[in-house]
Design an enzyme around this catalytic site. Structure first.
Site, PDB file in Angstrom:
ATOM      1  N   HIS A   1     -15.193   5.791  -4.288  1.00 51.20           N
ATOM      2  CA  HIS A   1     -14.812   6.331  -2.975  1.00 51.20           C
ATOM      3  C   HIS A   1     -13.440   6.984  -2.941  1.00 51.20           C
ATOM      4  CE1 HIS A   1     -15.335   5.722   1.669  1.00 51.20           C
ATOM      5  NE2 HIS A   1     -15.640   6.942   1.254  1.00 51.20           N
TER       6      HIS A   1
ATOM      7  N   CYS B   1     -11.527   2.510   4.216  1.00 57.85           N
ATOM      8  CA  CYS B   1     -11.872   2.308   2.803  1.00 57.85           C
ATOM      9  C   CYS B   1     -11.046   3.175   1.860  1.00 57.85           C
ATOM     10  CB  CYS B   1     -13.355   2.594   2.580  1.00 57.85           C
ATOM     11  SG  CYS B   1     -14.472   1.488   3.466  1.00 57.85           S
TER      12      CYS B   1
END
Length: 563
Positions: free
Chosen positions: A142, A79
């Protein structure tokens, strides 16, 4: 009179011809930009990429109205590095935002949030803000939160060009799902066992001190409380490390959730823990509100709609449960598609559709090893491509869906087979929107070498024969595990390291904590001394490596451009 009629007819013919072939970017002002990013979505989970049972009508509509990329690649199979690469058009290995041995790029939004996208990296949002765009992020970030002491302010994306932020600072963890008591611990975890042993040892030591050294009771109580406090702090600061990975102290589900399950508006927490059921609808509603608020603005906007689905844990609004033929994962994908439909319909409702450039993709392929608490498989499907998330070079972890749509400027229903990358996003948007080059918009970017390319011409005119020569690098953390070379009519892929898969599968075991390591003989086989070479133009699923004795193999492997 006849001359006038001829002039009118000629004008009508010219106008009709121009309307029928408007495939060049041209607007009075730059287009609005909408980026829709799925999380852990397998390329085989989408209808327009071949899935026949999971219903994705809104993604399919995008493909029918735009350009579908069949060889679209994430820059990393994890990610954080993948998202960083997409936002900066640069490999994350250039600036160190890749997982270390403890996966510490899975950052948390408080004091220990040290891993983050460097502030001197130029993002798409920074570039568009410099071009007078209004910028917003709704959903998952993130890439680090830059929190101050005690987490009173965590600006995160606001430091990278976004005017507004509503969403999730980190990723979603399995512990976010359901209630967790402070007193519920994972007794099987080695970290917790060490914690319990240390606590027991401290009690025994203090009891010895009381009996043999005649310490006062108040001193013993103070030392015992101090020991507990120190252990608690250590426990808290390792909350972001996977418990079953053998972290030093381990952490309870309650503490993990308390430390990480937070929803932000701007730099402040507005919900903790996150109420997952209905989160998809709330993120879609926030995106719709942004579109409504800026529909009449003179300034163009950039909306980054970063979806929470289809990352574990699985969650749905009550009306979406058991709605698909693929269990909980299918429910998640269909709910994700529904939220995309909400945003696309809002573009049309507010008169924004024709001048909004839309891009849809996923940060990486499906997580093959993912299971729920009951051991049921809840990972994505990567079609016939081998491997998945977190595996470095295998195609299933990096081959993702990719769709561009801009009515009147990009063709409808077109398909591009030339290899492209998520890193192409920024240069492509700047090119299509007719904006100045990045170094003119942001002078500090002049010393940043971009790895992404503008694919504007490819989107407008389609595949060229032969395509532009290009080399792509596939990392597993910092290590280079594979190289891809586009040369002539061939797309070569050369492996320098291979993942050791589980019992004849193309995954690395089962369970939410199971993953493929990048180093160590138990996970990885170094074959750099004898690389494995495939021609994906004729062997897209990597079934037949090219014979090392052939001239073709020797020429490609020995090529200075790829070694």
């Amino acid at each position: 009179m006849k001359t006038g009629i001829k002039f009118i007819l000629l004008s009508a013919v010219i106008a009709t011809a121009l309307a029928a072939t408007p495939m060049e970017p041209r607007t009075r002002r730059p287009p609005n930009i909408l980026v829709i990013l799925a999380d852990d979505l397998g390329i085989g989970d989408v209808g327009c990429y071949g899935n026949k049972t999971i219903r994705t009508p809104n993604i399919d509509r995008l493909a029918a109205e735009g350009v579908k990329l069949t060889h679209h690649l994430a820059a990393a199979p994890m990610c954080t590095p993948s998202r960083a690469a997409m936002m900066t058009a640069r490999y994350p290995a250039r600036y160190g935002l890749v997982p270390n041995e403890r996966l510490e790029t899975v950052v948390i939004p408080h004091i220990s949030s040290k891993a983050a996208l460097p502030l001197d990296e130029v993002t798409l949002a920074t570039a568009l803000k410099a071009a007078n765009y209004t910028t917003a992020l709704v959903g998952k970030w993130h890439l680090g939160m830059y929190c101050n002491l005690f987490g009173k302010s965590c600006p995160g994306p606001l430091k990278h060009g976004f005017d507004t932020f509503y969403g999730i600072p980190v990723t979603l963890f399995m512990e976010f799902r359901g209630p967790h008591s402070f007193w519920v611990f994972n007794l099987a975890n080695t970290g917790f066992q060490r914690l319990a042993f240390t606590w027991l040892l401290s009690v025994v030591s203090l009891a010895f001190a009381k009996k043999k050294l005649q310490w006062r009771l108040s001193t013993l109580v103070f030392l015992l409380l101090l020991t507990h406090a120190v252990l608690f702090v250590l426990w808290f600061f390792t909350a972001h490390v996977g418990r079953d990975k053998g972290s030093l102290w381990g952490v309870s589900d309650w503490l993990h959730r308390a430390a990480n399950s937070k929803l932000f508006r701007q730099d402040k927490v507005v919900e903790s823990p996150i109420e997952l059921d209905g989160l998809s609808q709330r993120l879609a509603a926030e995106s719709r509100k942004f579109l409504a608020d800026h529909a009449k603005d003179d300034k163009p906007f950039f909306l980054f709609y970063s979806l929470a689905h289809a990352h574990t844990p699985m969650f749905n609004a009550p009306n979406r449960e058991r709605a698909s033929k693929h269990g909980r994962y299918g429910d998640n994908v269909e709910e994700m598609d529904e939220s995309i439909g909400t945003v696309l319909d809002s573009l049309k409702e507010f008169g924004l559709e024709t001048n909004t450039l839309v891009y849809f993709t996923s940060d990486q392929g499906g997580h093959l090893e993912a299971t729920d608490d009951e051991g049921q498989r809840i990972g994505g499907h990567n079609g016939l491509f081998k491997g998945g998330k977190a595996q470095g070079g295998p195609e299933g972890g990096i081959r993702v869906a990719g769709i561009y749509r801009w009515p009147g400027h990009l063709p409808s229903g077109a398909v591009v087979d030339t290899p492209t990358s998520l890193m192409d996003l920024m240069p492509t948007f700047l090119d299509l929107a007719g904006l100045p080059p990045l170094e003119e918009l942001v002078p500090s970017a002049a010393n940043k070498d971009l790895d992404g390319l503008s694919i504007a011409d490819l989107l407008i005119h389609g595949d060229k024969s032969p395509p532009q020569e290009r080399i792509m690098i596939h990392h597993c953390r910092q290590a280079i595990r594979a190289l891809r070379l586009v040369r002539g009519d061939h797309i070569y892929k050369m492996y320098l390291g291979k993942v050791k898969w589980f019992e004849g599968s193309t995954q690395c075991g089962w369970g939410p904590s199971t993953g493929c390591g990048c180093y160590g003989e138990e996970f990885h086989q170094d074959i750099s001394h004898a690389p494995e070479l495939y021609d994906l133009s004729f062997d897209p699923y990597e079934d037949k490596p090219i014979n090392p004795e052939t001239t073709e193999y020797k020429e490609i492997v020995s090529s200075s451009k790829i070694t």
